[in-house]
Every structure is written in structure tokens, then in C-alpha cells.
Design an enzyme around this catalytic site. Sequence first.
Site, mmCIF file in Angstrom:
data_model
loop_
_atom_site.group_PDB
_atom_site.id
_atom_site.type_symbol
_atom_site.label_atom_id
_atom_site.label_comp_id
_atom_site.label_asym_id
_atom_site.label_seq_id
_atom_site.Cartn_x
_atom_site.Cartn_y
_atom_site.Cartn_z
ATOM 1 N N LYS A 80 0.836 -1.206 0.000
ATOM 2 C CA LYS A 80 0.000 0.000 0.000
ATOM 3 C C LYS A 80 0.867 1.251 0.000
ATOM 4 O O LYS A 80 2.061 1.183 0.314
ATOM 5 C CB LYS A 80 -0.940 -0.015 1.208
ATOM 6 C CG LYS A 80 -0.240 -0.025 2.571
ATOM 7 C CD LYS A 80 -1.245 -0.292 3.677
ATOM 8 C CE LYS A 80 -0.553 -0.344 5.032
ATOM 9 N NZ LYS A 80 -1.437 -0.891 6.069
ATOM 10 N N TYR B 122 21.037 24.940 11.675
ATOM 11 C CA TYR B 122 19.895 25.571 12.338
ATOM 12 C C TYR B 122 19.989 25.385 13.848
ATOM 13 O O TYR B 122 20.472 24.364 14.329
ATOM 14 C CB TYR B 122 18.596 24.916 11.871
ATOM 15 C CG TYR B 122 18.174 25.302 10.483
ATOM 16 C CD1 TYR B 122 17.916 26.629 10.150
ATOM 17 C CD2 TYR B 122 18.025 24.332 9.504
ATOM 18 C CE1 TYR B 122 17.524 26.971 8.877
ATOM 19 C CE2 TYR B 122 17.632 24.661 8.226
ATOM 20 C CZ TYR B 122 17.383 25.987 7.918
ATOM 21 O OH TYR B 122 16.991 26.330 6.660
HETATM 22 C C1 PLP Z 1 -0.833 -1.927 6.905
HETATM 23 C C2 PLP Z 1 -1.501 -3.166 7.251
HETATM 24 C C3 PLP Z 1 -0.759 -4.356 7.368
HETATM 25 C C4 PLP Z 1 0.736 -4.401 7.243
HETATM 26 O O1 PLP Z 1 1.311 -3.964 8.454
HETATM 27 P P1 PLP Z 1 2.859 -4.035 8.741
HETATM 28 O O2 PLP Z 1 2.966 -3.736 10.186
HETATM 29 O O3 PLP Z 1 3.513 -3.027 7.888
HETATM 30 O O4 PLP Z 1 3.298 -5.423 8.408
HETATM 31 C C5 PLP Z 1 -1.459 -5.518 7.605
HETATM 32 N N1 PLP Z 1 -2.797 -5.516 7.768
HETATM 33 C C6 PLP Z 1 -3.542 -4.397 7.695
HETATM 34 C C7 PLP Z 1 -5.010 -4.466 7.893
HETATM 35 C C8 PLP Z 1 -2.915 -3.175 7.454
HETATM 36 O O5 PLP Z 1 -3.639 -2.057 7.390
#
Ligand code: PLP
Length: 412
Positions: free
Chosen positions: A152, A379
Amino acid sequence: FALMFAEAMLLHYNGSQRHDSMYVFLLPCMYFLFNAVLHFRGKRIAGLRTASLLIYIIHPMMIVVVRAAAKLFHLQSLLIENSLVQYFAVCLLSAAFGFIGAAVRERIGNKPKHRAETERAYIEIDLNNLSRNAEVLREAMPQKCELMAVVKTEAYGHGAYEIATHLEKTGVRSFAVATVDEGIKLRKYGIRGEILILGYTDVHRAKELKKFDLTQTLIDFDHARRLNMQKVTVKTHIAVDSGMHRLGFAYSDPESVKEVFGMKYLKTNGIFTHLCCCESLRREDVAFTKEQIQRFYNLIGELKSNGVPLPKIHIQSSYGLLNYPDLECDYVRVGIALYGIPCSPKDRTVLNLDLHPVLSLKAKIALVRNVPKGEYVGYDRAFRTERDSRIAILPIGYGDGFPRDLSCGNAY
Ligand SMILES: *Cc1c(COP(=O)(O)O)cnc(C)c1O
């Protein structure tokens, strides 16, 4: 192709054509061919573009060449009068020149000496580390469990196209994305495996879900009911809220879940939950996580005893696997661990897997300067030289999204 063939035959037998190389159905044919070439198995093969252009330009000359060769070698009866042989000779020569031309261009072509994106600061993606991480994670899973790669939000910034196509080459068959548009994009890249959309999708997009063969998460009963009302058959997984209170059917409501399996237009072949504190090994958090797991299994048991044919089940994300590696399920949805980094550097886990970061952020040194002892740098005068120092300046800053907290060697 069939239509073009029919058109050609029709014109031929009617004797109505004045010229035999122009067909109406040539246009959709070419459109189809170009698209096939542009996204062949998810790869954009730039060389084919050049080759096809060259073939287009060169083939009239090749007709002349074939005719000249026929005259030269007294092969008129074969190469000119037999139109099929002439056709194949021209095709062969044009294709040969096209591909040789494309290969030559690839070799000597106008590749810029300095790639603009590496002039200043850039991200480097190590695909070898990615496949190694995937392999290590698969080995850590129970036998029948499959890795679902979470790609994603542009694969957590690594680039969804590169990550997903590489993983698919190494045998990953399931992917998870956040939105329907991310799913469509993966299909257009040529990803053929299963694609689960983890987030909410408006039910009016049911046709797209079907067209691109995407699997939609049902986020609650109302969502399922409204999606079913679209009268478009869609693959779905049911999300179960076992205590996180984000998306999902309440774990305590097996009746609603059961009803979904009876919905005519929903092909529900998965059910899952999400653990919300599985990264923590504190006793209360472990107890809560175990409670979540128990709630989910209880619901599954309830469905089973009601005679519902059980779909695939999944529970763990990265930390779910790293801290609870033995859970019985069909998939593990792995995101962050695939990319080889912990959510926080302090995290300790039950499994200690040999994972390596896939992404490196690099910048070229723009300037090396001498700064005398006792001067300030940066900074907030954040750094003070304790001796005469040589300081390297990197052309990257918070405008690029690089957090200022990381100044002076600080880590998160
Ligand atoms: C983002 C997500 C994952 C993956 O999570 P990670 O901690 O990056 O492995 C798995 N399941 C759902 C429902 C998510 O939203």
C-alpha cells in the site's frame, strides 16, 4: 485480428479495394498491440518501442530491397510473384533491422552521463534485499501459510511498481493495497496475483472491482449489504474488529458475519482481523493480543459450527508474525518487515530474523568546508565544533521530507 481478417477477405472477394494495406480494423489492432507491448507482463520494454517505430519506417524500403535482390539473383518467381514469400521476406528483414537498430540505440543511445535524479539526493532500492527478506519471512511462517505482500501507499514509499513486479517474479502471489485505485494501478502494471484492498471502497466502484479482479475488504455489515446491492459479483474478505476498533464487523456478532456468506453477489473467500499492539512484549499488551486472537478464533469456530464453509483466514501483520509466529492461518500480511525495518529501532521481537533494509537515502556531498573549533553549525546552532573540523554539506533538507530531528547524528 479476426475482424481485420474478415474485412480483408470481404474486400478481396468483392474486388472492391483499391489498395490492400489500409483497413478499418487496423486501428484497434494496432492499439491492442501497442498496449500489449507497453505493459508486457508488467514490464515496460522500452526497446520494443524503438523497434516498432523502426519497423514502421523501414518496411517500405525493405519491399524495395527484396524486389532489387530478386532481380539481382534472378529469384523473381519466388520473391515477387509469390506474394506470401515476399511478405515474409519483408517482415523478416524489417524486424531484423528494427531489433538491431533498437539494440544499437540501447547501447550507444543518448543516455545521460549524470542521471538527474542522482545529482543531488536520491533513494536507492535494493531488490536483492527485498527478495532475501521475503524468503526469510516465508521460512519463518508455518508450512501452509502464504505471504501476502503489503504494498500500500506506493509500497511504503519504495515504489509499488518496482516492489510488486519484483516480488511477483520471486513467486509472491498475493498483494494488499489500501485503495481501489492502488489496486487498479497494480493490475495495469501487469500484476496477476490476488490483490486485496484493505481500506474502504465506495460501493459505486463495484464494476471496477470486478473488471480488475480485485478483492474488497468488507468493513462492516452495512458496507457488505450495499456492495451486494450493486448486483455485480465481487470477491471479498471480511474484516473482523477484535479490539482495535478501526475497521471490521464486531467479533461478538457472528450472525452478521454469517449473513454475508449468503449474499448472492459477494464471493467471500477470506476473513481476517488486525492486531493493534502485537509489536509490544509488555505483559498487558501480550494478554490483550492473545485476547484478540481468541476472539477471532471463537468467531471462526462459531461459523464452523453453523456449517459456514470456512474461507481463508489471516491475522498477523509483520509484528504479528515476529511475535506470534505459530498462529494457524492461511496468509500473513507483511508490510514493514518486507522492507527490512522495524517500526521503531527499540523494538525487540520473539523471532530474530535476518532482515535488511531495502531503501537507502543517499545524497552527494556538495561542499567540504573547514570550520574552526568553537563555531556553530546548522539551524538552532545545533552543533558546536569541539576541534578544528572538516564539515561535509549534503544537499538534502527538511524540504525533501527529511526530519530536522535527525540533525547532528540523532536517530529516532
Ligand atoms: C498496513 C496493514 C498491514 C501491514 O502492516 P505491517 O505492520 O507493515 O506489516 C497488515 N494488515 C492491515 C489491515 C494493514 O492495514
